[in-house]
Scaffold this motif. Structure first.
Motif, PDB file in Angstrom:
ATOM      1  N   ALA A  62       9.368  -1.753   0.960  1.00  0.00           N
ATOM      2  CA  ALA A  62       8.752  -2.236  -0.289  1.00  0.00           C
ATOM      3  C   ALA A  62       9.268  -1.410  -1.470  1.00  0.00           C
ATOM      4  O   ALA A  62       9.439  -0.197  -1.355  1.00  0.00           O
ATOM      5  N   MET A  63       9.509  -2.066  -2.592  1.00  0.00           N
ATOM      6  CA  MET A  63       9.996  -1.364  -3.782  1.00  0.00           C
ATOM      7  C   MET A  63       8.889  -1.246  -4.824  1.00  0.00           C
ATOM      8  O   MET A  63       8.972  -0.441  -5.751  1.00  0.00           O
ATOM      9  N   ILE A  64       7.872  -2.091  -4.699  1.00  0.00           N
ATOM     10  CA  ILE A  64       6.680  -2.066  -5.540  1.00  0.00           C
ATOM     11  C   ILE A  64       5.521  -2.398  -4.604  1.00  0.00           C
ATOM     12  O   ILE A  64       5.690  -3.187  -3.673  1.00  0.00           O
ATOM     13  N   LEU A  65       4.338  -1.791  -4.836  1.00  0.00           N
ATOM     14  CA  LEU A  65       3.167  -2.158  -4.029  1.00  0.00           C
ATOM     15  C   LEU A  65       2.169  -2.921  -4.873  1.00  0.00           C
ATOM     16  O   LEU A  65       1.712  -2.426  -5.919  1.00  0.00           O
ATOM     17  N   ASP A  66       1.839  -4.121  -4.457  1.00  0.00           N
ATOM     18  CA  ASP A  66       0.772  -4.877  -5.093  1.00  0.00           C
ATOM     19  C   ASP A  66      -0.564  -4.293  -4.629  1.00  0.00           C
ATOM     20  O   ASP A  66      -0.743  -4.020  -3.440  1.00  0.00           O
ATOM     21  N   VAL A  67      -1.476  -4.065  -5.585  1.00  0.00           N
ATOM     22  CA  VAL A  67      -2.784  -3.497  -5.231  1.00  0.00           C
ATOM     23  C   VAL A  67      -3.872  -4.414  -5.790  1.00  0.00           C
ATOM     24  O   VAL A  67      -3.976  -4.611  -7.005  1.00  0.00           O
ATOM     25  N   ASN A  68      -4.659  -4.989  -4.879  1.00  0.00           N
ATOM     26  CA  ASN A  68      -5.722  -5.914  -5.239  1.00  0.00           C
ATOM     27  C   ASN A  68      -7.011  -5.411  -4.596  1.00  0.00           C
ATOM     28  O   ASN A  68      -7.010  -4.957  -3.458  1.00  0.00           O
ATOM     29  N   ALA A  69      -8.117  -5.470  -5.357  1.00  0.00           N
ATOM     30  CA  ALA A  69      -9.403  -4.975  -4.830  1.00  0.00           C
ATOM     31  C   ALA A  69     -10.489  -6.037  -4.958  1.00  0.00           C
ATOM     32  O   ALA A  69     -11.659  -5.724  -5.142  1.00  0.00           O
ATOM     33  N   LEU A 117      -6.322   2.190  -6.663  1.00  0.00           N
ATOM     34  CA  LEU A 117      -5.055   2.606  -7.271  1.00  0.00           C
ATOM     35  C   LEU A 117      -4.854   4.114  -7.135  1.00  0.00           C
ATOM     36  O   LEU A 117      -3.746   4.587  -6.847  1.00  0.00           O
ATOM     37  N   GLN A 118      -5.942   4.857  -7.358  1.00  0.00           N
ATOM     38  CA  GLN A 118      -5.831   6.316  -7.247  1.00  0.00           C
ATOM     39  C   GLN A 118      -5.462   6.732  -5.821  1.00  0.00           C
ATOM     40  O   GLN A 118      -4.619   7.608  -5.619  1.00  0.00           O
ATOM     41  N   ILE A 119      -6.076   6.071  -4.856  1.00  0.00           N
ATOM     42  CA  ILE A 119      -5.766   6.353  -3.447  1.00  0.00           C
ATOM     43  C   ILE A 119      -4.297   6.050  -3.157  1.00  0.00           C
ATOM     44  O   ILE A 119      -3.569   6.874  -2.590  1.00  0.00           O
ATOM     45  N   VAL A 120      -3.864   4.857  -3.571  1.00  0.00           N
ATOM     46  CA  VAL A 120      -2.485   4.451  -3.290  1.00  0.00           C
ATOM     47  C   VAL A 120      -1.510   5.422  -3.946  1.00  0.00           C
ATOM     48  O   VAL A 120      -0.524   5.867  -3.317  1.00  0.00           O
ATOM     49  N   GLN A 121      -1.799   5.797  -5.184  1.00  0.00           N
ATOM     50  CA  GLN A 121      -0.899   6.715  -5.890  1.00  0.00           C
ATOM     51  C   GLN A 121      -0.913   8.122  -5.279  1.00  0.00           C
ATOM     52  O   GLN A 121       0.014   8.910  -5.503  1.00  0.00           O
ATOM     53  N   SER A 122      -1.964   8.419  -4.506  1.00  0.00           N
ATOM     54  CA  SER A 122      -2.016   9.746  -3.881  1.00  0.00           C
ATOM     55  C   SER A 122      -1.174   9.817  -2.612  1.00  0.00           C
ATOM     56  O   SER A 122      -0.803  10.891  -2.165  1.00  0.00           O
ATOM     57  N   VAL A 123      -0.868   8.648  -2.019  1.00  0.00           N
ATOM     58  CA  VAL A 123      -0.097   8.681  -0.766  1.00  0.00           C
ATOM     59  C   VAL A 123       1.350   8.206  -0.921  1.00  0.00           C
ATOM     60  O   VAL A 123       2.159   8.378  -0.017  1.00  0.00           O
ATOM     61  N   THR A 124       1.678   7.588  -2.063  1.00  0.00           N
ATOM     62  CA  THR A 124       3.068   7.154  -2.283  1.00  0.00           C
ATOM     63  C   THR A 124       3.400   7.242  -3.769  1.00  0.00           C
ATOM     64  O   THR A 124       2.499   7.154  -4.611  1.00  0.00           O
TER      65      THR A 124
END
Lengths: 310, 310
Positions: free
Chosen positions: A60-67, A86-93
């Protein structure tokens, strides 16, 4: 040579006519994933973390984040949950993010915490959306996905969908948003319900590229909804769309069928320079041999290592 | 709505813009198949017979028949051998034939015994070819493959190749041959040697369809020459070419990668009406499951029959 810059704090992904096809990972989305929705509501983000890491590893080159966990009162629940996710995702990648919501307040909340230059998903041609989302996009100077439907719904006529896309580009310009920051989603219908769905998208991608000169994206798997051997069909659709000018898709990088199609499309569109990515990935596969699954390739690689040691 | 009618004594295969992609089976060709060449020279046609039947079973709509067993004195050896091979093929199958030779005398010999309305493969833009092959094509009122090279060789410039195709169509018209009976081969280069090879073909197919309004074909596997995981790449190429207007290919129907790509392209181009062919072929594959190989599908079908009996 249109290019859309999407960036995290430290990395850039560029969607462009002469670039490798941009893979936007679709997995972090509770729509249709009840278990994930439940987890996210209860504050458990372990699946989100795993999905983020796995998709990046898969290409993946971009991650779509939907909640969007619920249809009940999303204006209340979704902004804080999207922010947290978003904060979680940004903390792991550290790869760039696509903030995905149909709730304007959630997009606003997401933009507050997203680092770099996220892609906003999405604005439509509906009047209230245009007037709410475009100022937000302009304020943060970020790119946006423009879905080609409006108050009248999704037209079955591709010319109408083209005109909606054109209207969004023009309205965005009124807000100072450049056309290279608009990524149009021409809308992909299920081919099982509408036999012209594929041809429509291919034709629209060509027009959007040649006439509006904008990048394009879509939710790829929608095309194969309800069909047998669905993944294979989605893969071929991606390759065909890419050869008609589509430059990105929201797709599943964990599906070999999706990713192999993109790797092949890059080779055949001349954006995999010297076929390096393809050759590196498949060098173990015999020239005239059948395609191996990724699992088989790993097995083959293990066997070859074992032999070298012996 | 250009249509090229190719026929045997009892069956028709139509190459056309709004038709399912036309699969021309490539196997009956001793080029690069030393064992087959030896067999054919010694009068053993058992492999030819098996290849004919197997390709038809796998979905070939036309069979290419080539008898170029040697570079030594082909003017002497090839005409009688091609005639014999055609007779053998016609004795085991009734689908239409493509008579394939670079030796004009062999094409003439083949036309004497081929039943129905075979496709002649091929004429080029070379002056002597035009003057030898076109009268033959006109005499028998058959369709012909036009390869877009001339005395100067194969141009790397797609515009030059388009002009060669145009010249052939014009010259054919002088002989009373209609453009719907010309199937242009835009020439597919190996992508490993020329990164623009794919894009060139896609663009040429669109121009040949939109401007010259002619059907198109190619030797599909050439694109993946020398590449790892070659079959997969050829398959994706076929789907991409089909979505840019290519209407037939000389390909290997015994390769799942080739055939699945064509079946998917027909679905997505809207020529597999109500997705019937795809659904029939893959109905056993779970909607969200990975693609099964044909061997796995046969295994699955056997298992299901066993369970029904139990």
């Amino acid at each position: 040579m249109t290019e859309t810059l999407v960036a995290s704090q430290s990395r850039e992904s560029i969607i462009g006519f002469d670039r490798p096809f941009c893979v936007i990972g679709e997995r972090i989305n509770p729509t249709g994933r009840k278990k994930l929705a439940k987890e996210m509501e209860s504050g458990d983000f372990s699946t989100v973390e795993r999905d983020a890491v796995a998709q990046v590893e898969a290409g993946a080159m971009i991650l779509d984040v939907n909640a969007g966990v619920t249809a009940v009162d999303p204006n209340e629940t979704e902004p804080p949950l999207l922010r947290k996710t978003l904060q979680i995702v940004q903390s792991v990648t550290d790869i760039p993010i696509c903030i995905d919501s149909s709730v304007p307040a959630a997009l606003a909340a997401g933009l507050e915490v997203a680092k770099g230059r996220p892609l906003v998903n999405s604005v439509t041609g509906e009047e209230d959306r245009l007037e709410t989302i475009l100022p937000l996009v302009a304020k943060y100077d970020v790119p946006v996905v423009a879905i080609s439907n409006d108050e009248t719904g999704i037209s079955e006529d591709p010319d109408v969908r083209f005109e909606v896309a054109k209207k969004i580009v023009e309205r965005a310009a009124d807000h100072g948003i450049k056309s290279h920051d608009i990524v149009v989603d021409p809308l992909v219908m299920p081919i099982g319900a509408m036999g012209t769905a594929g041809r429509q998208v291919f034709q629209l991608c060509r027009r959007l590229k040649d006439e509006l000169k904008v990048n394009t994206t879509c939710g790829a798997s929608n095309v194969s909804f309800g069909m047998p051997n669905r993944r294979a069909l989605t893969g071929y659709f991606l390759a065909m769309a890419a050869s008609n000018g589509m430059t990105s898709a929201i797709m599943n990088p964990l599906h070999d069928e999706d990713m192999h199609a993109i790797l092949a499309a890059n080779v055949l569109n001349g954006t995999d320079v010297s076929c390096r990515v393809w050759t590196r990935k498949f060098r173990e596969v015999p020239a005239d041999g059948a395609a191996l699954s990724d699992a088989d390739q790993r097995r083959l690689a293990r066997e070859q290592r074992r032999r070298r040691r012996a």
